[in-house]
Design an enzyme around this catalytic site. Structure first.
Site, PDB file in Angstrom:
ATOM      1  N   THR A  13       0.801  -1.218   0.000  1.00  0.00           N
ATOM      2  CA  THR A  13       0.000   0.000   0.000  1.00  0.00           C
ATOM      3  C   THR A  13       0.835   1.269   0.000  1.00  0.00           C
ATOM      4  O   THR A  13       0.464   2.268  -0.621  1.00  0.00           O
ATOM      5  CB  THR A  13      -0.916   0.008   1.260  1.00  0.00           C
ATOM      6  N   ASP A  57       1.399  -6.711  -4.614  1.00  0.00           N
ATOM      7  CA  ASP A  57       0.530  -6.665  -3.446  1.00  0.00           C
ATOM      8  C   ASP A  57       0.988  -7.865  -2.632  1.00  0.00           C
ATOM      9  O   ASP A  57       1.056  -8.986  -3.150  1.00  0.00           O
ATOM     10  CB  ASP A  57      -0.939  -6.829  -3.883  1.00  0.00           C
ATOM     11  N   THR A  89       1.415  -4.811   4.025  1.00  0.00           N
ATOM     12  CA  THR A  89       1.191  -5.192   5.422  1.00  0.00           C
ATOM     13  C   THR A  89       0.613  -6.604   5.560  1.00  0.00           C
ATOM     14  O   THR A  89       0.770  -7.228   6.606  1.00  0.00           O
ATOM     15  CB  THR A  89       0.237  -4.198   6.115  1.00  0.00           C
ATOM     16  N   ASP A  90      -0.059  -7.098   4.505  1.00  0.00           N
ATOM     17  CA  ASP A  90      -0.769  -8.374   4.649  1.00  0.00           C
ATOM     18  C   ASP A  90       0.153  -9.523   5.057  1.00  0.00           C
ATOM     19  O   ASP A  90      -0.216 -10.346   5.897  1.00  0.00           O
ATOM     20  CB  ASP A  90      -1.504  -8.735   3.346  1.00  0.00           C
TER      21      ASP A  90
END
Ligand code: ASP
Length: 335
Positions: A13, A57, A89-90
């Site tokens: 992000t 991502d 961050t995932d």
């Protein structure tokens, strides 16, 4: 001499922009960052920015990405005083955990950060997370892989993403923070691992080697059978209730676990609880796993257990991998 930090942008992000389908990572992070810092760079440690060719991502992270990220850091290791990895961050807690195993015995900081809101937005946490990471990496000898997020400096292999939208998205529920930022920047040096001597091997991972088997009310033995009987599976994270309790009344399920251990599969017991430790045998249900030969994962996070098992299976004999799973290697568990 002014310290020099390498900022590596891998995706996430922090450098994303809105598209028709939602946020996607885009190239050009360095320019964005330098524009934002206009006139203030002199107050910061020196830094270069390296943008990876394939920005992702981090939901798309695969085990081979760990080897590639580690290779980039290893390549530049002698040239910089510290590294900041900008990551989604995932799966940040997985990557920070894995890098801590790969870079055991490190002597300079690798700080992993990202943000919940992209740097391109007017209101964002990206700028703060990045600047705080730069200050930690630029000012202090931190011989650890850390996550720096929302003013917290956390041991990477103790960290978890605990919030989907809160800016305080990361915490280390089983370990004290390594540092904290308010008006002052506080580093809790007494909590840091001792510095070692950089001598890293870059493992190649078999993405199928480790699986996660969750227990839940009604979990059928069939699920375990399907997961555990694949020839590539060498390690299992058994994700149990509370203090490490499985539904032991399901004899068929227990037999599947026992059969796998007998075939040499390493099964590690990790709790579904956010905080606390597996105490295998506190309850008779959990004691069943002692009889079967499941390794208690103490207070390992799921992310640390998963990456540690991957790392050990890729670098050690099965016997030593099993033995090392039950002891602390680089701050990831309280023995
Ligand atoms: N899906 C994003 C990622 O992990 C979320 C983020 O970066 O915050 O890359």
């Amino acid at each position: 001499m002014k310290r020099k930090i390498l900022i590596i942008y891998a995706g996430g992000t922090i450098g994303m922009q809105a598209s028709e389908n939602g946020y996607v990572p885009v190239a050009g992070f360095e320019q964005q960052l330098r524009e934002q810092l206009d006139g203030h760079a002199g107050q910061l440690p020196g830094f270069d920015v390296l943008e990876l060719a394939q920005l992702i991502d981090s939901a798309n992270l695969q085990p081979h990405h760990w080897t590639e990220l580690a290779r980039v850091i290893q390549q530049y290791w002698p040239l910089y005083d510290g590294f900041i990895l900008l990551h989604g961050t995932d799966t940040m807690a997985y990557t920070a955990s894995m890098l801590s195993f790969i870079f055991q015995g490190m002597d300079k900081p690798v700080i992993v950060t990202g943000s919940q809101i992209p740097l391109s937005e007017l209101r964002n946490d990206a700028r703060d997370n990045l600047l705080t990471s730069l200050m930690f990496a630029g000012r202090y000898d931190i011989p650890e892989v850390c996550i720096c997020f929302n003013g917290r400096l956390l041991r990477g292999n103790r960290s978890r993403k605990v919030k989907t939208t809160g800016l305080d998205a990361f915490d280390s529920p089983n370990a004290g923070w390594l540092g904290q930022v308010g008006i002052n920047i506080d580093l809790y040096s007494e909590r840091l691992l001792p510095a070692g001597k950089a001598d890293f091997a870059l493992p190649a991972f078999n993405p199928e080697a480790v699986v996660v088997l969750p227990v839940y009310p009604g979990v059928p033995a069939r699920i375990a059978r399907d997961l555990l009987n694949h020839k590539e599976v060498k390690g299992v994270i058994l994700h149990t209730y509370g203090a490490g309790n499985p539904p032991d009344a399901n004899g068929e399920l227990m037999a599947e676990l026992e059969g796998a251990v007998k075939r040499g599969v390493i099964i590690v017991n990790v709790t579904q609880c956010l905080q606390g430790s597996v105490i295998q045998g506190a309850y008779a249900t959990g004691a069943t796993l002692n009889r079967i030969g499941v390794v208690p994962g103490c207070d390992l996070t799921l992310e640390a257990a998963f990456t540690k098992l991957h790392y050990l299976l890729a670098t050690q004999s099965p016997e030593s991998a099993r033995e090392m799973m039950s002891r602390n290697v680089c701050g990831e568990m309280t023995e």
